[in-house]
Structure formats: structure tokens, C-alpha cells
Design an enzyme around this catalytic site. Sequence first.
Site, mmCIF file in Angstrom:
data_model
loop_
_atom_site.group_PDB
_atom_site.id
_atom_site.type_symbol
_atom_site.label_atom_id
_atom_site.label_comp_id
_atom_site.label_asym_id
_atom_site.label_seq_id
_atom_site.Cartn_x
_atom_site.Cartn_y
_atom_site.Cartn_z
ATOM 1 N N TYR A 8 0.829 -1.197 0.021
ATOM 2 C CA TYR A 8 0.034 0.147 -0.072
ATOM 3 C C TYR A 8 0.884 1.345 -0.113
ATOM 4 O O TYR A 8 0.817 2.126 -0.790
ATOM 5 C CB TYR A 8 -0.964 -0.122 1.344
ATOM 6 C CG TYR A 8 -1.828 0.947 1.235
ATOM 7 C CD1 TYR A 8 -2.924 1.244 0.552
ATOM 8 C CD2 TYR A 8 -1.704 2.279 2.164
ATOM 9 C CE1 TYR A 8 -3.793 2.228 0.301
ATOM 10 C CE2 TYR A 8 -2.560 3.343 2.279
ATOM 11 C CZ TYR A 8 -3.548 3.192 1.386
ATOM 12 O OH TYR A 8 -4.491 4.410 1.658
ATOM 13 N N LYS A 21 1.131 4.055 -2.938
ATOM 14 C CA LYS A 21 0.820 5.851 -2.717
ATOM 15 C C LYS A 21 1.761 6.406 -3.004
ATOM 16 O O LYS A 21 1.847 7.456 -3.561
ATOM 17 C CB LYS A 21 0.126 5.679 -1.417
ATOM 18 C CG LYS A 21 -1.213 5.024 -1.256
ATOM 19 C CD LYS A 21 -2.374 5.452 -2.421
ATOM 20 C CE LYS A 21 -3.674 4.838 -1.959
ATOM 21 N NZ LYS A 21 -4.692 5.322 -2.883
#
Length: 248
Positions: A153, A157
Site C-alpha cells: 500500500y 501511494k
Amino acid sequence: MRYTDKIALVTGAASGIGRASALRLAREGAKVACLDLDHTALEQTVEQIRRSEGVAIGSTCDISQESSVANAIEQVIARWGKLDVLCNIAGILRSDRSHELSLAHWNQVIGVNLTGTFLMCRTALPHLLQTRGAIVNMASTAALGAHPWMAAYSASKGGVLSLTRSLAVEYVKRGLRVNAICPGGVNTPIHGSLKLPDDADFDLLKRALPYNGFAEPEEVAAVVAFLGSADASHLNGIEIRVDGGSMS
């Protein structure tokens, strides 16, 4: 009514920040194309907008798939003839010990959060350049500081932030603005369903938690609406933290 006569496209519009952003943009006058994989919840968002006398359409879309993205944007252009604002909000969140993270799960997170954002941007760019429009990408505080058990994640990002900056510079002389938002914890289904590894050490997580509790989706949607509007006409290539000061 900052979005009167504007066409906005919002991914992840079935729930959370995506739904709140679609509702906010419609309330400010935009015609909103709502995209998501969850058809039933997506229709609920569209119906909410229409009940409030807004204008919206819904399209089931897997943003990690090139053909699905192309079809969704073609529908928007066929319906309204232009696109002014793209809001890339769809995303997925996993929590794994990095030495146990499978390649399939890594690829899934990167595929949706980063590749999906790229595919949406790439496909929408010709239309956004015609309108000298704006892109609002959803990053995360996970891209700015260490979040344990979230290697995929965080990497995805971080990639969204780099993509945002690159596009902002590449197209600045053609009138396109590209900015990002970095939320911390937000009271959404994606955070509510997050399962941490067994025996997770919460001392490692404390530094990433907001001091004043999780934000509501509407608080992030307000920043989405600002960045996509003419009020942010001189903001380009930046990220705005919406984290209650946790990264300060």
C-alpha cells in the site's frame, strides 16, 4: 456552485471518500460520472445525487483493466462531450507482514492503486487537455511516513505521489493541473475492514494515528472539491495532508 457547467469523473464512488466526493461535486453543480466495481452501491450514490436534484451517471469499472477504463471514459464523452475534472479515489488497502506478502497480493494492490490511477490519467488526458482541466489523485500519509505491515500500500501511494508530480510538470504549459491528497485515517469501509496481522505491535502504529480521531469522508471530499476547482488555480504538483496533524 464552483462546478456549474463542469463534468467530473470520480472513481471509487460507491462508498467512502469517493461517494462523499461525488455528492460534494454534484452539490456544487457538476455533472458527475461515478465509477466503481460495486454496481449496487454505485447505483445508490447515483440515486442520492439525483434525489438532491443533481446530475449523475454510474458505470461499473475495474480501473486496473485498460479496456474497462477506456469504455468508462468513452461513455462520459459520448454522454456529455467533455471532461473537466478527474478524481482518482478508488483504492484497496491490505495489511501483511512483508516477509509473508505474496506476489499476487502485491500485484493486486499496485494494480489498483497505482496502475489504475495511471490508466485513468492516461486515458482521460486528451480530454482534460482540451478543457484545461484538473486531476485530483488520492495518495496517503503512508506515502510520506512509515506505516508498518503496509509495504504494498505504501509503495503504491508513493508511486501515486511521484506520478502526480511528473504529470503536473509535463502538462503545466498546457493548462492542466495535477494535485494529490494524503489522508490519514478516515472513517470509511476500507479502513473499517482492515485486518492487522496477528500479534501486531500497536506501538509501531501509534505514530501514524491522528491525534483527534479519524476524519470523516466529507472532510476529505471538501479538499477534493477545492483542488478540482478554480479556487486552486495556482496549485499544481502538490500534496495536501488531511491527517489531523499526525505527520507534523
